[in-house]
Design a protein around this motif. Structure first.
Motif, PDB file in Angstrom:
ATOM      1  N   GLY A   1       0.827  -1.198   0.000  1.00 49.53           N
ATOM      2  CA  GLY A   1       0.000   0.000   0.000  1.00 49.53           C
ATOM      3  C   GLY A   1       0.859   1.244   0.000  1.00 49.53           C
ATOM      4  N   LEU A   2       0.184   2.389   0.085  1.00 48.79           N
ATOM      5  CA  LEU A   2       0.881   3.668   0.049  1.00 48.79           C
ATOM      6  C   LEU A   2       1.878   3.801   1.191  1.00 48.79           C
ATOM      7  CD1 LEU A   2       1.170   6.455  -1.255  1.00 48.79           C
ATOM      8  CD2 LEU A   2      -0.682   7.248   0.227  1.00 48.79           C
ATOM      9  N   GLU A   3       1.483   3.327   2.369  1.00 42.62           N
ATOM     10  CA  GLU A   3       2.355   3.445   3.539  1.00 42.62           C
ATOM     11  C   GLU A   3       3.656   2.667   3.329  1.00 42.62           C
ATOM     12  OE1 GLU A   3       1.526   5.737   5.824  1.00 42.62           O
ATOM     13  OE2 GLU A   3       3.555   5.284   6.493  1.00 42.62           O
ATOM     14  N   ASP A   4       3.547   1.493   2.690  1.00 41.16           N
ATOM     15  CA  ASP A   4       4.749   0.705   2.398  1.00 41.16           C
ATOM     16  C   ASP A   4       5.658   1.468   1.437  1.00 41.16           C
ATOM     17  OD1 ASP A   4       2.422  -1.910   2.227  1.00 41.16           O
ATOM     18  OD2 ASP A   4       3.909  -1.689   3.824  1.00 41.16           O
TER      19      ASP A   4
ATOM     20  N   ARG B   1      11.218   6.338  10.258  1.00 41.62           N
ATOM     21  CA  ARG B   1      10.146   5.626  10.945  1.00 41.62           C
ATOM     22  C   ARG B   1      10.514   4.157  11.010  1.00 41.62           C
ATOM     23  NH1 ARG B   1       6.119   2.943   8.585  1.00 41.62           N
ATOM     24  NH2 ARG B   1       4.275   2.476   9.816  1.00 41.62           N
ATOM     25  N   ARG B   2      10.296   3.578  12.172  1.00 43.01           N
ATOM     26  CA  ARG B   2      10.505   2.138  12.288  1.00 43.01           C
ATOM     27  C   ARG B   2       9.143   1.508  12.547  1.00 43.01           C
ATOM     28  NH1 ARG B   2      14.572  -0.694  16.532  1.00 43.01           N
ATOM     29  NH2 ARG B   2      13.940  -2.833  16.065  1.00 43.01           N
ATOM     30  N   PRO B   3       8.735   0.580  11.657  1.00 39.67           N
ATOM     31  CA  PRO B   3       7.379   0.011  11.813  1.00 39.67           C
ATOM     32  C   PRO B   3       7.226  -0.654  13.180  1.00 39.67           C
ATOM     33  CG  PRO B   3       8.352  -0.641   9.732  1.00 39.67           C
ATOM     34  CD  PRO B   3       9.438  -0.005  10.522  1.00 39.67           C
ATOM     35  N   LYS B   4       5.970  -0.691  13.614  1.00 40.07           N
ATOM     36  CA  LYS B   4       5.663  -1.320  14.902  1.00 40.07           C
ATOM     37  C   LYS B   4       5.977  -2.794  14.824  1.00 40.07           C
ATOM     38  CE  LYS B   4       1.918   0.721  17.498  1.00 40.07           C
ATOM     39  NZ  LYS B   4       0.492   0.922  17.596  1.00 40.07           N
TER      40      LYS B   4
ATOM     41  N   ASP C   1       7.950   1.821  17.121  1.00 36.58           N
ATOM     42  CA  ASP C   1       6.607   2.229  17.530  1.00 36.58           C
ATOM     43  C   ASP C   1       5.763   2.712  16.352  1.00 36.58           C
ATOM     44  OD1 ASP C   1       7.846   5.421  18.894  1.00 36.58           O
ATOM     45  OD2 ASP C   1       7.928   4.507  16.912  1.00 36.58           O
ATOM     46  N   GLY C   2       6.342   2.651  15.157  1.00 38.37           N
ATOM     47  CA  GLY C   2       5.573   3.057  13.977  1.00 38.37           C
ATOM     48  C   GLY C   2       5.410   4.558  13.840  1.00 38.37           C
TER      49      GLY C   2
END
Lengths: 344, 535
Positions: free
Chosen positions: A195-198, A337-340, A304-305
């Motif tokens: 998706g867009l977030e990826d 940003r580090r994904p949750k 923590d995303g």
């Protein structure tokens, strides 16, 4: 002696642990919209991550280094949002022609030492030509795309998948070469895994500048006309799955992938007429050639995303050749940003 | 009786008869395949004596068509067999994947072998498609030759009659003895500024390939600088390497300068014997396309591919190496003379008048003119650029294309004249067409969207012009210097390709590097079937 040793041990054990810092390198373009600052030293930059200032460790700049541009062309049979019910012939050929013309102009703008690679995407990336200085080879492939009577094999498209996939393929070459990824297409996502977030996450952490050139404006206009005509005639939307009309969806797609480009220290542009491509190509190359690589130290991110926004400012005066002080802006990635992490 | 015998003998000596041709004509038994295998120039020379009738030609065409269909069917069957084989190999690959989640060393080797065989099979399919195209080109050429054999005798009689009646000079550009001072070639100096602007624009757009001598000089300067740095470093190995590179760069520079010098001499010789009234500037550029193009104002660009070219893309796709280039100095001279004729007759200006939005869209006009006056730009690129031009308003109307074809025919005729005046065999240009027709096709049909007349028409026109031209002694067909120039291009090209390929190794990667899937590289069989040989 023993007391001195005991005090020393106590001090060492009670001393606060120094938190591990990591080196973060980001591309930065310093410009006032017309000219580009070159060869700036670390003392010109002020780096803020979140609200905390960071120490600039190193700045690299080399305008002469060859540029390596990977061009991704959307190659799908069905223009997304062209409603099945209208029966309008899908004008994918017009979009491909436009893309090829833009890609051709970009390729021809490159210098002798610069390299270019060409790939197409629908739901996956297909490499037509790996990085080469031989621009003629790229032009041959563009010709064959136009002349390919069979056409694209897929009816769907996922720009997000293409971005993530292309950046993953380019990852081993990052750091050694000056890379840019240029996506030429409508920006639609009809069906895919990512998706867009990826795409945003991949863009900001890749170290590669991304440029999004949206084409297909005239094709979308034709589809919009058909859409509105159908609505007038039948009193309802032709495509029950579409939440918005084609023009709005096209506009959303542009916003999405312009955002992805901006997140990587690049830019997005809507190409309304192929003649504009010359100027846009020149702009892309200026942005890539004049990028600084700024390295700063920062603590490792928590999983923590949350996006830790990055802001870079130019704190010292930069004058033009004529002696006027320039109002410069430092354009860089939007943050880290580090994904949750999923709890097991 | 003796007088009669003497007359017969004298007549036989003066008019040697092609007995074989007569026998064939009378008996109806001709070896058509052998006949049309001869070159266009040779056939045009013998057309009158061969006396091919329309009926015979029609029958022969039918034979050739049947042969073509048979050949294409045979190639289709072969392609189907190869595709079936590729499908079988993919099936094996699928079984391999279904067998385990990861590969053992034996499975990895087997996978590599299957990949190789699949790539070889796909390449062979591409090669078979190429052979089908060759069959079409061969058929087109055969039909065009038959048409020439039927029509040429009548045309040549007309030409002979015109010459006999003293009217030959009344044809367009008939006053060949006045080349250099004849009317109709004024105003060339007005195009110089325009030509310079076009070149500047093309350089800015990066559509001009690198010049041979300029690139060689640049490489030599670079090698010299690197040698200097190596010597400063004091490292023996580095110094040795840099010295070797410097020697190679020096040799390339010498060859490039000699080659460029030679081209200038040939072009200069033709220019001095033409209706050119302005200086001629020739640029020899690196491009494998066997082509040349002229810009207004005396600027002529010649691709190295005109002397020697290898179709690299074809080689990549099919594994087949096809080489092309002008075979002799007269062929090269013919092409240069043709381009110079575009300059002397100011065709670009004439064409520009027919372009509706020329004044507004300057850039589009440059590209359009470049397309039109180049020999054989790829049709896909043509549409690509046309689309780009259409996007900003230029339309390649049929009228423009029609004018372009008229200009090309004028340039063919004038080119033959200039080559003749400069002392070259004017049939060199015709022979070049002959080989281009045989290699590239597009022989007899002028489609509306072609900017050049079909090769058949061009061969006809230039051969006709050759008959009109007064005979001259010692016309140059070829020189040793030209053959040396070709060798120079080959050597420079090989060195250049090696350098480009070496640089590619350090390039970033978008995909996995392609495996070396040549049968030699992987030590795998060239073909494999379940039973019997595929081909």
């Amino acid at each position: 002696m023993r007391r001195a040793l005991a005090v020393l041990c106590f001090l060492l054990l009670s001393a606060p642990l120094v938190s591990a810092q990591e080196r973060v390198t980001v591309p930065v373009v310093v410009t006032d919209g017309f000219s580009f600052a070159q060869n700036l030293t670390p003392d010109y930059f002020l780096v803020k991550e979140g609200k905390e200032m960071r120490r600039v460790l190193d700045v690299k700049f080399n305008a002469e280094a060859p540029v390596n541009v990977a061009i991704l062309l959307e190659y799908t049979r069905k223009l997304p949002t062209s409603p099945v019910y209208i029966g309008y012939p899908y004008p994918w050929q017009d979009v491909v022609m436009e893309e090829a013309a833009v890609a051709y102009r970009l390729t021809m703008r490159l210098g002798d030492e610069d390299r270019v690679a060409l790939a197409t995407y629908d739901r996956q990336v297909r490499i037509l030509a790996d990085f080469t200085r031989n621009k003629g080879r790229i032009v041959d492939h563009l010709e064959s795309l136009i002349n390919n009577s069979g056409g694209p094999s897929d009816n769907e498209v996922s720009t997000a998948d293409a971005v993530v996939d292309a950046l993953a393929k380019l990852a081993p070459s990052t750091g050694k070469h000056k890379l840019a990824l240029v996506i030429i297409g409508t920006g639609f996502d009809t069906f895919g895994q990512k998706g867009l977030e990826d795409a945003l996450q991949a863009a900001r952490s890749s170290g590669i500048q991304i440029f999004f050139l949206q084409v297909g404006w005239q094709a979308i206009q034709k589809i919009q006309e058909q859409y509105e005509y159908y609505r007038l005639q039948n009193g309802r939307n032709p495509d029950p799955w579409a939440l918005v009309d084609p023009e709005t969806e096209y506009s959303f797609a542009f916003q999405h992938y312009r955002g992805v480009a901006r997140a990587s220290a690049g830019f997005g542009q809507s190409v309304r007429f192929v003649g504009e491509a010359e100027g846009i190509a020149e702009g892309i190359l200026l942005w890539v050639r004049n990028r600084h690589l700024v390295t700063y130290d920062a603590p490792p991110l928590k999983p923590d995303g949350k996006l830790k926004k990055l802001k870079i400012e130019i704190v010292k005066e930069v004058k033009s050749a004529e002696g006027t002080v320039l109002t410069l802006k430092a354009i860089t990635v939007d943050g880290r940003r580090r994904p949750k992490e999923k709890k097991q | 009786m003796r007088k009669l015998l003497a007359c017969v003998l004298i007549y036989a000596m003066i008019c040697p008869l092609n007995l074989a041709a007569i026998d064939a004509a009378t008996s109806g038994e001709r070896n058509w395949t052998e006949l049309v295998a001869r070159g266009y120039v040779e056939l045009l020379g013998d057309a009158a004596t061969l006396a091919v009738t329309e009926k015979e030609a029609k029958a022969a065409k039918k034979e050739f068509e049947a042969e073509r269909e048979q050949e294409k069917k045979r190639l289709d069957n072969q392609a189907d067999a190869v595709k079936a084989e590729a499908k079988r190999l993919r099936g094996e690959l699928k079984k391999l994947n279904a067998g385990a989640s990861t590969d053992t060393p034996e499975q990895s080797a087997e996978r590599k072998r299957l990949h190789c065989l699949i790539v070889v099979a796909e390449r062979d399919v591409a090669l078979l498609k190429l052979k089908q195209r060759d069959a079409d080109v061969l058929y087109d050429n055969r039909v065009a030759k038959l048409d020439l054999l039927v029509k040429w005798p009548a045309d040549s009689k007309k030409i002979a009659a015109l010459k006999e009646s003293g009217q030959a000079r009344k044809r367009q550009f008939g006053n060949v003895e006045d080349i250099g001072i004849r009317d109709g070639f004024k105003g060339q100096e007005k195009d110089i500024a325009w030509g310079k602007d076009i070149i500047a624009e093309m350089k800015r757009m990066g559509v001009i390939p690198p010049e041979v001598d300029v690139e060689a000089q640049k490489n030599y300067n670079l090698a010299l600088a690197r040698h200097g740095e190596a010597e400063k470093s004091g490292e023996t190995e580095r110094i040795q390497f840099a010295a070797d590179e410097l020697v190679k760069a020096r040799r390339s520079l010498v060859l490039a300068e000699a080659l460029t010098d030679y081209m200038h001499r040939v072009a200069g010789r033709i220019g001095r014997n033409s209706d050119l009234k302005i200086p001629l500037q020739l640029y020899l550029v690196w491009d494998d396309d066997p082509n040349a193009f002229a810009l207004p104002g005396g600027f002529v660009f010649v691709n190295t591919g005109l002397l020697y070219s290898v179709n690299e893309r074809l080689k990549e796709k099919t594994g087949e190496t096809r080489v092309f280039g002008a075979k002799s100095e007269s062929e090269l001279a013919g092409v240069l003379a043709h381009e110079i004729a575009h300059v002397t007759k100011r065709h670009a200006r004439r064409l520009a008048k027919h372009m509706s939005i020329m004044d507004m869209i300057y850039q589009g006009t440059i590209l359009a003119i470049m397309i039109i006056f180049s020999g054989g730009i790829g049709i896909g690129l043509y549409y690509l650029i046309q689309y780009g031009l259409a996007g900003i308003g230029i339309l390649m109307t049929l009228e423009v294309l029609g004018v372009s074809r008229i200009c090309e025919r004028e340039a063919d005729v004038l080119g033959a004249q200039y080559a003749w005046k400069a002392g070259y065999d004017p049939l060199g240009f015709t022979r070049m067409f002959d080989r281009m027709a045989s290699e590239f096709g597009y022989v007899s049909h002028t489609s509306w969207f072609r900017t050049h007349p079909a090769f058949y028409e061009r061969i006809h026109d230039t051969f006709a012009e050759n008959i009109y031209l007064p005979p001259k002694a010692d016309l140059v067909v070829d020189t040793q210097e030209y053959q040396l120039a070709v060798e120079a291009v080959k050597e420079l090209r090989t060195a250049r390709m090696a350098k480009l390929n070496a640089e590619e190794k350090d390039a970033p990667r978008l995909g996995e590097p392609k495996p070396d899937c040549t049968p030699q590289g992987m030590n795998c069989p060239a073909h494999q079937t379940t039973g019997g040989q595929v081909y």
